[in-house]
Design an enzyme around this catalytic site. Structure first.
Site, short mmCIF file in Angstrom:
data_model
loop_
_atom_site.label_atom_id
_atom_site.label_comp_id
_atom_site.label_asym_id
_atom_site.label_seq_id
_atom_site.Cartn_x
_atom_site.Cartn_y
_atom_site.Cartn_z
N LYS A 14 0.90 -1.04 0.02
CA LYS A 14 0.00 -0.11 -0.10
C LYS A 14 0.83 1.13 0.14
CE LYS A 14 -4.28 -1.47 1.95
NZ LYS A 14 -5.44 -1.38 3.16
N LYS A 26 -5.19 -10.04 -6.83
CA LYS A 26 -6.51 -10.13 -6.28
C LYS A 26 -7.21 -8.94 -6.61
CE LYS A 26 -5.72 -7.44 -1.99
NZ LYS A 26 -5.47 -7.43 -0.50
N LYS A 85 -9.94 -3.13 -4.17
CA LYS A 85 -10.63 -1.61 -4.32
C LYS A 85 -9.43 -0.76 -4.85
CE LYS A 85 -12.09 -2.23 0.28
NZ LYS A 85 -13.15 -2.33 1.32
P1 TYM Z 1 -10.69 -5.24 3.78
O1 TYM Z 1 -11.85 -4.23 3.95
O2 TYM Z 1 -9.78 -4.86 2.89
O3 TYM Z 1 -11.65 -6.54 3.23
C1 TYM Z 1 -12.67 -6.94 3.79
C2 TYM Z 1 -12.50 -8.47 3.75
O4 TYM Z 1 -12.60 -9.01 2.38
C3 TYM Z 1 -11.69 -9.80 2.08
N1 TYM Z 1 -11.08 -9.69 0.75
C4 TYM Z 1 -10.92 -10.75 -0.13
N2 TYM Z 1 -11.10 -11.99 -0.09
C5 TYM Z 1 -11.03 -12.70 -1.10
N3 TYM Z 1 -10.57 -12.28 -2.39
C6 TYM Z 1 -10.34 -11.07 -2.50
N4 TYM Z 1 -9.91 -10.54 -3.53
C7 TYM Z 1 -10.69 -10.35 -1.30
N5 TYM Z 1 -10.25 -8.71 -1.22
C8 TYM Z 1 -10.79 -8.61 0.08
C9 TYM Z 1 -10.46 -9.49 3.24
O5 TYM Z 1 -9.57 -10.56 3.20
C10 TYM Z 1 -11.02 -9.04 4.26
O6 TYM Z 1 -11.52 -10.43 4.94
N6 TYM Z 1 -7.70 -5.08 7.79
C11 TYM Z 1 -8.97 -5.71 7.23
C12 TYM Z 1 -10.17 -5.18 8.09
C13 TYM Z 1 -10.08 -5.43 9.46
C14 TYM Z 1 -10.14 -6.69 10.31
C15 TYM Z 1 -10.03 -6.13 11.38
C16 TYM Z 1 -10.49 -7.90 9.71
C17 TYM Z 1 -9.92 -4.48 10.58
N7 TYM Z 1 -9.54 -5.10 11.54
C18 TYM Z 1 -10.03 -7.35 12.53
C19 TYM Z 1 -10.38 -8.89 10.65
C20 TYM Z 1 -10.43 -8.77 12.06
C21 TYM Z 1 -9.31 -5.11 5.91
O7 TYM Z 1 -8.55 -4.17 5.41
O8 TYM Z 1 -10.19 -5.76 5.10
#
Ligand code: TYM
Length: 329
Positions: free
Chosen positions: A112, A194, A197
């Site tokens: 990032k 992957k 966004k």
């Molecule tokens: P975020 O907001 O980027 O994504 C949310 C969830 O979607 C999953 N994901 C995917 N899974 C499969 N293929 C893809 N292309 C794909 N893109 C996104 C992510 O793995 C995620 O599960 N850091 C986290 C948010 C967070 C969090 C937490 C998660 C903050 N605190 C505590 C679990 C526990 C994030 O940015 O997810």
């Protein structure tokens, strides 16, 4: 009931198919069998600059999507991270426990920060540490996420272990809950990276016009050759479409390969566009209904935040005490 916890960032106007298949679908299923806590990670979202109006709007749109996808606020505690101040508080304790080198090894930070044109903030660097706090506050057994979060969960376990061994047993060590088949959904235009966004070329959004999604699916990059087979190494594009198709219909990839024997990529893409449209149309209608009454939405979230604070407050008090802070009366 074992407890699950997970979060999602409200950084876009819509969740995408990777979010849904990689994580949110599991969230919905797990609320039936687990004590479920799910939140919208607005504190994480501000690690990159957000327009306040847009953030507020996207937070409500995120909540509406989670409800529309099937999360039930009577069965799941569905809250907004900033409304539970314990997240920021435990995050500080965890930062003081984390090595600089340890935080520097987080690959998502490296990706990032390399991509970002504006100044990279310290919050982007400490982001995974707050994520550890998010999880540990709830003493979660499992954390349903996509593959890209695995390293953050390892850090979470390392920090919990460190805290427990220095100050006495306080935190449960959480396990990642990653469903292998859909752990990584790929970009339709670049099926080796992957769906994300932050790189939006081939991203299917849940809230865009389904006609647009169908068109994106029709123009997905596929491979040379004609045969529809599942072969992620050599036919990444078609394999990704098969995985998505299978997840949305419940038919196995093998069954789909049989169905499409003798047919071409065009047929598969056209049908998948229809399958997606059928899935997403009622979701969009439901999102619109929730957004028509933002006061009710805010009420649901506030109620959940209260429930979340009861759990988070207890853990935080224990951690404060263990670390040697004075009792608060
Ligand atoms: P975020 O907001 O980027 O994504 C949310 C969830 O979607 C999953 N994901 C995917 N899974 C499969 N293929 C893809 N292309 C794909 N893109 C996104 C992510 O793995 C995620 O599960 N850091 C986290 C948010 C967070 C969090 C937490 C998660 C903050 N605190 C505590 C679990 C526990 C994030 O940015 O997810």
């Amino acid at each position: 009931r074992p407890r699950v916890l997970s979060g999602i960032q409200p950084t876009a106007a819509s969740f995408h198919l990777g979010n849904y298949l990689g994580a949110l679908r599991q969230w919905v299923a797990l609320q039936e069998t687990h004590d479920a806590f799910y939140f919208i990670a607005d504190l994480h979202a501000i690690t990159v600059e957000q327009d306040p109006k847009v953030l507020r709007h996207n937070t409500r749109v995120s909540a509406a999507q989670l409800l529309a996808l099937g999360l039930d606020p009577d069965r799941s505690t569905l809250f907004v991270q900033s409304q539970v101040p314990e997240h920021a508080q435990l995050s500080w304790l965890m930062q003081c426990l984390t090595g600089f080198g340890e935080a520097s090894r987080m690959t998502q930070f490296k990706d990032k920060s390399a991509r970002q044109e504006s100044q990279v903030g310290v919050g982007l660097f400490t982001y995974p540490i707050m994520q550890a706090a998010d999880i540990l506050l709830y003493q979660a057994h499992y954390v349903p996420v996509g593959e890209d979060q695995r390293q953050h969960l390892e850090l979470t376990r390392d920090l919990a272990t460190r805290f427990n061994s220095r100050y006495g047993k306080t935190f449960r060590l959480p396990e990642p809950y990653i469903v292998k088949d859909t752990a990584k959904i790929f970009d339709l235009q670049d099926p080796t990276s992957k769906m994300s966004k932050s790189v939006p070329a081939g991203v299917v959004e849940l809230l865009e016009d389904p006609k647009r999604s169908a068109k994106k699916i029709r123009s997905a990059v596929t491979d040379t050759g004609r045969e529809i087979v599942y072969d992620p190494a050599d036919k990444a594009g078609v394999s990704n479409l098969l995985v998505i198709y299978s997840a949305l219909t419940g038919r196995t990839v093998d069954a789909l390969v049989e169905d499409y024997a003798g047919k071409g990529y065009g047929d598969l893409k056209k049908d998948l566009g229809e399958v997606f449209t059928e899935f997403v149309t009622p979701v969009q209608e439901s999102v619109a209904a929730y957004l028509a009454d933002p006061a009710e939405l805010d009420k649901i979230l506030a109620r959940s935040a209260e429930r979340a604070r009861e759990v988070a407050g207890k853990t935080l008090a224990r951690a404060y005490d263990k670390m040697g802070f004075l009792p608060t009366g």
